[in-house]
Scaffold this motif. Sequence first.
Motif, PDB file in Angstrom:
ATOM      1  N   TRP A  62     -12.866  -6.324 -30.782  1.00 41.69           N
ATOM      2  CA  TRP A  62     -14.099  -6.218 -29.992  1.00 41.69           C
ATOM      3  C   TRP A  62     -14.694  -4.799 -30.056  1.00 41.69           C
ATOM      4  O   TRP A  62     -15.718  -4.537 -29.444  1.00 41.69           O
ATOM      5  N   SER A 113     -20.105 -13.150 -32.754  1.00 38.91           N
ATOM      6  CA  SER A 113     -19.297 -12.725 -31.613  1.00 38.91           C
ATOM      7  C   SER A 113     -18.541 -13.901 -31.022  1.00 38.91           C
ATOM      8  O   SER A 113     -18.946 -15.063 -31.162  1.00 38.91           O
ATOM      9  N   MET A 147     -16.415 -14.696 -27.219  1.00 39.45           N
ATOM     10  CA  MET A 147     -16.009 -14.251 -25.881  1.00 39.45           C
ATOM     11  C   MET A 147     -15.232 -15.369 -25.192  1.00 39.45           C
ATOM     12  O   MET A 147     -15.396 -16.545 -25.518  1.00 39.45           O
ATOM     13  N   PRO A 152     -14.427 -10.002 -24.151  1.00 36.10           N
ATOM     14  CA  PRO A 152     -14.854 -10.013 -25.557  1.00 36.10           C
ATOM     15  C   PRO A 152     -13.636 -10.140 -26.470  1.00 36.10           C
ATOM     16  O   PRO A 152     -12.601  -9.505 -26.225  1.00 36.10           O
ATOM     17  N   GLN A 176     -20.118  -7.582 -25.488  1.00 34.19           N
ATOM     18  CA  GLN A 176     -20.139  -6.877 -24.204  1.00 34.19           C
ATOM     19  C   GLN A 176     -21.304  -5.897 -24.105  1.00 34.19           C
ATOM     20  O   GLN A 176     -21.728  -5.534 -22.995  1.00 34.19           O
TER      21      GLN A 176
END
Length: 843
Positions: free
Chosen positions: A46, A61, A63, A72, A78
Amino acid sequence: MRLFDLFLLAAGGLASASTLTPNTVPLIVRNPYLSTWLYHARDAPWENWPMFWTGAHVGFSVMASASGKVYPLLGRPQDSLSTKRHKIAYPEYLGVTFDASTTNLSYSIPAAGGESSVLVTLSFLSPITPSSTMRQAIPAGYMTVFVAGCDDLDLYTDVNGEWVTGNRDNTLRWEMFESPPGEEKGTKNGTKTGIKTWKVKREREELLTEFGDRAEWGTLHFSAPGGENGVRYQSGTSALLRGLFAERGELRDEVDGEFRRVMEDEPVFAFSKGFKLADGGKGKEKCEKREESVRFTWALVQDPVVQFASARGLTMMRPLWQSFFTDADELVGWHFDDFETAAKLAGEYSDALARDAYESGSREYQDIAALSARQVLGATQFSGTPEDPILFLKEISSNGNFQTVDVIFPAFPFFLYTNPRWLAYLLEPLLEHQLSGQYPNDYSMHDLGAHFPNATGHPDGRDEYMPVEECGNMLIMGLALANALRYDTDPAFVRPKGTEGMRTAPGAKRWWESVDEYGIDLPRGEAKLGSTPKAAEKWLSRSYKLWKQWTGYLVRESLIPHNQLCTDDFAGWLANQTNLALKGIIGIKAMSEIADIVGEKEDAKFYRETAGEYIEKWQEYGISRDGTHAKLAYTWYGSWTTIYNLYADSLLCFHVSDKNKSSVTGGRKSGKQPRMESQIPLGQQAYGSGKDGNVFIPDKIYQMQSDWYHAVLQKYGLPLDSRHLYTKSDWEFFAAAVTGRKTRTEILTSVARWVNETETDRPFTDLYDTEGNGGFPGIWFMARPVVGGHFAFLALERACGGKAVEALKFLDKREPGEVDVELVLMRDLSTGEQYDDEGWEDL
């Protein structure tokens, strides 16, 4: 296999296999344009965005949300969240493991109350399937998220438009496509439960163009499971969607209809998935962990994939997968449900590679080979038809040339080990183009086009000038492939271990001569490009005109090469290169075997005698006067070079002495073909120079270089030559493969040290400094397929029925000799100056 077993396999089963800590590892790597990597892999995932092979940012990404906090996992989502509105926390990162096809990122997320934790693994699969060319040709990869624990957890993932363009000013178009569930057979997409797919592309595509090495045409298909237990989806501005998930733990099944540029209110295309794990602990004193998973796939669909100046003219080449699937939707759906079969086939290859590499070298070599495999195939695109496949290759990062011969050459040990037929598919477009008369020179062309994906040829003959290099490369690879076709050298993983539970291929029945109903390549004895002496003869005969033409050039020009480039063109032009001359001479020797195979006995005799004469003179010209090392160039006294081209002498069985030759055994009983116990030329001629009937290059040359490499080895490897401290990792493995065990281990250990300590932050570079911080030497090579040369040990062990390696056992009988390098070079320089006064008759 139960989900829990799959979870263990992903989360822990490969941990022991990854002893090295490379700075970059592959995530989704399938071809030059679908190529996503974990950047700064020694950091937590991350801390950086994933990257394209160039090092450019890729919007991707992941999460997780649990117990009111958002974690994350991959990329930097984030950055889109507010520390005032959202509770951002970070998981415990358990590290990265990998094999040839898989990369696993594992995390531990604290549970409510801190009594237990949820284990999460992101498992990326870009399957290498030597037994199924059809599957290898699919431009797609998988991410499976495995979770295990007693607390509920929600997952979020998104991608942006950087997957389909390198220019952020381009406008995107997108849609959500939902394919309904249906029977495995008889539905268009072939999915069991239905899938949800984001389709993303440029609003105005530009066929066969690049921007920053990224394709400017094609559609990304980003898919996840549909149905009642499937995912939720949403597109929209990145910060809004990530904030929404952080607050709600799910998305709203909405599509943003405002098409815009890549970074204009950055549109992302997201999925969310909830995992209900807490039920496992209800009403019980002790938590009983539950395991669940969700699968995502990426496919980059392009048509055409390249343009190619074929024998029939400039042709738009379709992807190979189109022979099996009616359209992209069917491809994506079938691929989604093919996960278990693809994972099984890829696992068989990965397991065999891990075992072979460990036995050949060490745990470190096991990791180096695994790390290299996806990178090799990540430079390729499959085209043609199942009966006549073609494999196109991009010279990634160095200059983008198309089908570069001296890039295929360092990579070819990978193909000899993994699937020799794929090497034939790589050579085919070069042979076809030159047989059609579109290239005017009498030596082999350097490449098929100045920049991938456009193989428009060089009708003016003004490609990069490496005539001896490329002629030698083509002849050596041609004979190596013919040997692989003639003799039973297929590894076990080319045939799968049973077909129970395997998916059938929709178009396989149309191509019964090449694949079976499961999309598995037929045994080579049954396929068009068969595994028999007759098949090798036929393959060589079709291009005999070229083999002979190129050898004629080598007869004229290879013994004393004039000022020209070799494959290491970054080092500059140089006359009388010792290593280059050796390649040309071995090329002539290879042609004597090619001529024998196709029945041209007079040609075979002439080339064998010529090669024997040249190798005697080469030793006189190229070896230092005291016999301690090979010089960089004939007249460059006080210099030295790595003669990595010595590898071809052993690989082609020229170092197997007459007394170790064996003959054909077996017969045609029960319809079986005779099997050759070792790769020996037809006609039972001697392997040697034609003078003593012994080996072609004497043992003393091998011993000399093995001792020398031991003496000049640096912290991070074996320098290329005396001009610089930089090295090429592919040539290190070529050179190490034909040294004694101790020297080989020392070289391997130094390369492993470099992998662990280098500051280079791009996919496995093959050009680096052997001292200092092991960085780039002012030239940035990255993600190149030449790392297939790391398979040099493995290809050699399969050559000549194992006799190639046996013939080098004499190198292990004593410790490497000690050499005072500085003193030896000073004496050679002094001796050379005196010798120069006498003049060279031939130079």
